[in-house]
Design an enzyme around this catalytic site. Sequence first.
Site, PDB file in Angstrom:
ATOM      1  N   HIS A  89     -96.576  19.182 -72.602  1.00 35.30           N
ATOM      2  CA  HIS A  89     -96.648  20.481 -73.398  1.00 35.30           C
ATOM      3  C   HIS A  89     -95.635  21.108 -71.975  1.00 35.30           C
ATOM      4  O   HIS A  89     -94.479  21.874 -72.202  1.00 35.30           O
ATOM      5  CB  HIS A  89     -98.076  21.336 -72.929  1.00 35.30           C
ATOM      6  CG  HIS A  89     -99.454  21.356 -74.267  1.00 35.30           C
ATOM      7  ND1 HIS A  89     -99.135  21.687 -74.789  1.00 35.30           N
ATOM      8  CD2 HIS A  89    -100.639  20.619 -74.239  1.00 35.30           C
ATOM      9  CE1 HIS A  89     -99.914  21.873 -76.110  1.00 35.30           C
ATOM     10  NE2 HIS A  89    -100.450  21.361 -75.596  1.00 35.30           N
ATOM     11  N   HIS A 145    -100.989  14.412 -72.360  1.00 31.66           N
ATOM     12  CA  HIS A 145    -101.066  15.632 -73.081  1.00 31.66           C
ATOM     13  C   HIS A 145     -99.886  16.859 -72.716  1.00 31.66           C
ATOM     14  O   HIS A 145    -100.362  17.492 -73.221  1.00 31.66           O
ATOM     15  CB  HIS A 145    -102.302  15.635 -73.699  1.00 31.66           C
ATOM     16  CG  HIS A 145    -102.254  16.555 -74.771  1.00 31.66           C
ATOM     17  ND1 HIS A 145    -102.349  15.762 -76.126  1.00 31.66           N
ATOM     18  CD2 HIS A 145    -102.518  17.621 -74.828  1.00 31.66           C
ATOM     19  CE1 HIS A 145    -102.422  17.407 -77.054  1.00 31.66           C
ATOM     20  NE2 HIS A 145    -102.310  18.839 -76.386  1.00 31.66           N
ATOM     21  N   GLU A 146    -101.361  16.995 -71.384  1.00 31.73           N
ATOM     22  CA  GLU A 146    -100.394  18.379 -71.296  1.00 31.73           C
ATOM     23  C   GLU A 146     -99.326  17.923 -69.992  1.00 31.73           C
ATOM     24  O   GLU A 146     -99.026  19.281 -69.956  1.00 31.73           O
ATOM     25  CB  GLU A 146    -102.306  18.476 -69.750  1.00 31.73           C
ATOM     26  CG  GLU A 146    -103.509  18.424 -70.378  1.00 31.73           C
ATOM     27  CD  GLU A 146    -103.672  19.352 -71.622  1.00 31.73           C
ATOM     28  OE1 GLU A 146    -102.690  20.319 -71.950  1.00 31.73           O
ATOM     29  OE2 GLU A 146    -104.262  19.090 -72.471  1.00 31.73           O
ATOM     30  N   CYS A 203    -105.580  19.391 -79.743  1.00 30.55           N
ATOM     31  CA  CYS A 203    -105.079  20.160 -79.884  1.00 30.55           C
ATOM     32  C   CYS A 203    -105.471  22.016 -79.645  1.00 30.55           C
ATOM     33  O   CYS A 203    -104.954  21.815 -81.010  1.00 30.55           O
ATOM     34  CB  CYS A 203    -103.431  20.593 -79.623  1.00 30.55           C
ATOM     35  SG  CYS A 203    -103.195  21.220 -77.897  1.00 30.55           S
TER      36      CYS A 203
END
Length: 136
Positions: free
Chosen positions: A130, A126-127, A85
């Site tokens: 976040h 993954h996003e 990342c």
Amino acid sequence: MIRDICKDEAFLGQKAEPATPEDLPIAADLLETLEHHKNRCVGMAANMIGVNKRIIAFDNEGTFLVMFNPEIVKKSGPYEAEEGCLSLAGVRRARRWKSVKVRWMNEKFQERVKTFTGWTAQIIQHEIDHCEGVII
């Protein structure tokens, strides 16, 4: 506008606020920043550019897609992955799903639902992490 990448783990660890139509300029900045880093990045969330809103942008098989307020509504096929990342140092392990059904709003704030698989599904997960304040 290309924005600096946020590396503040305290900020990145916060759960993002819902996005609204007033956040369209943030999405434009997110896309421009992602385009700038496309040689080493396939997705970004708004908190990676210092904005605590639930917006992600990612490479969707060759074109960038923006999602406002994305959420995973179904998942299947768990596996272990290693991910890097721009906001975090090193490579980290994460549990991911081979297939995810996602509900989100497009740039006109119309609801969309689609199932994504493989690499694209991993990027989205993954996003969305976040957005949830999850630091893998």
